[in-house]
Design a protein around this motif. Structure first.
Motif, PDB file in Angstrom:
ATOM      1  N   ARG A   4      17.418   7.226   5.702  1.00 27.47           N
ATOM      2  CA  ARG A   4      17.806   6.128   4.949  1.00 27.47           C
ATOM      3  C   ARG A   4      17.425   4.919   5.426  1.00 27.47           C
ATOM      4  O   ARG A   4      16.954   4.033   4.472  1.00 27.47           O
ATOM      5  N   ALA A   5      17.012   4.546   6.908  1.00 26.23           N
ATOM      6  CA  ALA A   5      16.446   3.486   7.424  1.00 26.23           C
ATOM      7  C   ALA A   5      15.139   3.520   6.729  1.00 26.23           C
ATOM      8  O   ALA A   5      14.591   2.393   6.128  1.00 26.23           O
ATOM      9  N   ALA A  16      13.767   4.600   4.157  1.00 33.52           N
ATOM     10  CA  ALA A  16      13.942   4.617   2.675  1.00 33.52           C
ATOM     11  C   ALA A  16      13.939   3.094   2.380  1.00 33.52           C
ATOM     12  O   ALA A  16      13.360   2.689   1.540  1.00 33.52           O
ATOM     13  N   GLU A  17      14.863   2.428   3.253  1.00 34.11           N
ATOM     14  CA  GLU A  17      14.988   1.165   2.812  1.00 34.11           C
ATOM     15  C   GLU A  17      13.826   0.110   3.263  1.00 34.11           C
ATOM     16  O   GLU A  17      13.570  -0.715   2.464  1.00 34.11           O
ATOM     17  N   ARG A  18      13.157   0.667   4.250  1.00 33.64           N
ATOM     18  CA  ARG A  18      11.875  -0.086   4.719  1.00 33.64           C
ATOM     19  C   ARG A  18      10.847   0.044   3.507  1.00 33.64           C
ATOM     20  O   ARG A  18      10.276  -0.854   3.364  1.00 33.64           O
ATOM     21  N   HIS A  56      11.352   0.742   0.644  1.00 31.93           N
ATOM     22  CA  HIS A  56      11.703   0.117  -0.756  1.00 31.93           C
ATOM     23  C   HIS A  56      11.608  -1.347  -0.679  1.00 31.93           C
ATOM     24  O   HIS A  56      10.801  -2.286  -1.516  1.00 31.93           O
ATOM     25  N   ARG A  57      11.761  -2.001   0.561  1.00 28.56           N
ATOM     26  CA  ARG A  57      11.345  -3.663   0.709  1.00 28.56           C
ATOM     27  C   ARG A  57       9.725  -3.602   0.950  1.00 28.56           C
ATOM     28  O   ARG A  57       9.266  -4.661   0.074  1.00 28.56           O
TER      29      ARG A  57
END
Length: 139
Positions: free
Chosen positions: A81-82, A84-86, A88-89
């Motif tokens: 999840r972390a 994926a968030e990176r 996405h940013r």
């Protein structure tokens, strides 16, 4: 009949006319009255022993291994999840930079086309042989 044995066969057995009945017949009769063949043969029933220490230790080890596996998988999900968030940013930043580049390129192109006497198109037109002009650049 509950046992599946005919009344005539039961009658012959009880009267002693049949001295050697078949095993299947005896087994069916014993089961129909709720008995067991072990009891019929006087085989003692061994009581079920509680799980020994070795089996209990194995079960505890298996439970601990399951807990460790679940914890490992939870950590993997958190890490994914972390990531994926990176990503996405990073995608948002790349999209913004590309959008800014396209905007500036479009503005520069519009400025260059607004006055054909200057810029890239002026150099292209002046390099062309006399007499051939681009109709959309005439003023």
């Amino acid at each position: 009949m509950r046992s599946g044995v005919s009344e005539a066969t039961i009658s012959h057995l009880l009267s002693g006319q049949n001295q050697s009945p078949q095993f299947c017949t005896v087994a069916q009769l014993v089961k129909s009255v709720g008995g067991s063949l072990d009891e019929l043969a006087d085989i003692p029933h061994a009581p079920r022993a509680p799980p020994c220490d070795k089996a209990l230790a194995h079960m505890i080890a298996m439970d601990k291994q399951r807990e460790e596996t679940v914890l490992y998988l939870q950590n993997q999900v958190t890490e994914l999840r972390a990531n994926a968030e990176r990503q996405h940013r990073l995608l948002i930043i790349c999209t913004a930079v590309l959008g800014l580049f396209l905007f500036l390129f479009g503005a520069l192109l519009a400025w260059d086309l607004s006055d054909p006497r200057y810029g890239f198109f002026h150099r292209v037109i002046s390099a062309m042989p006399h007499g051939s002009h681009l109709p959309f650049l005439r003023r």
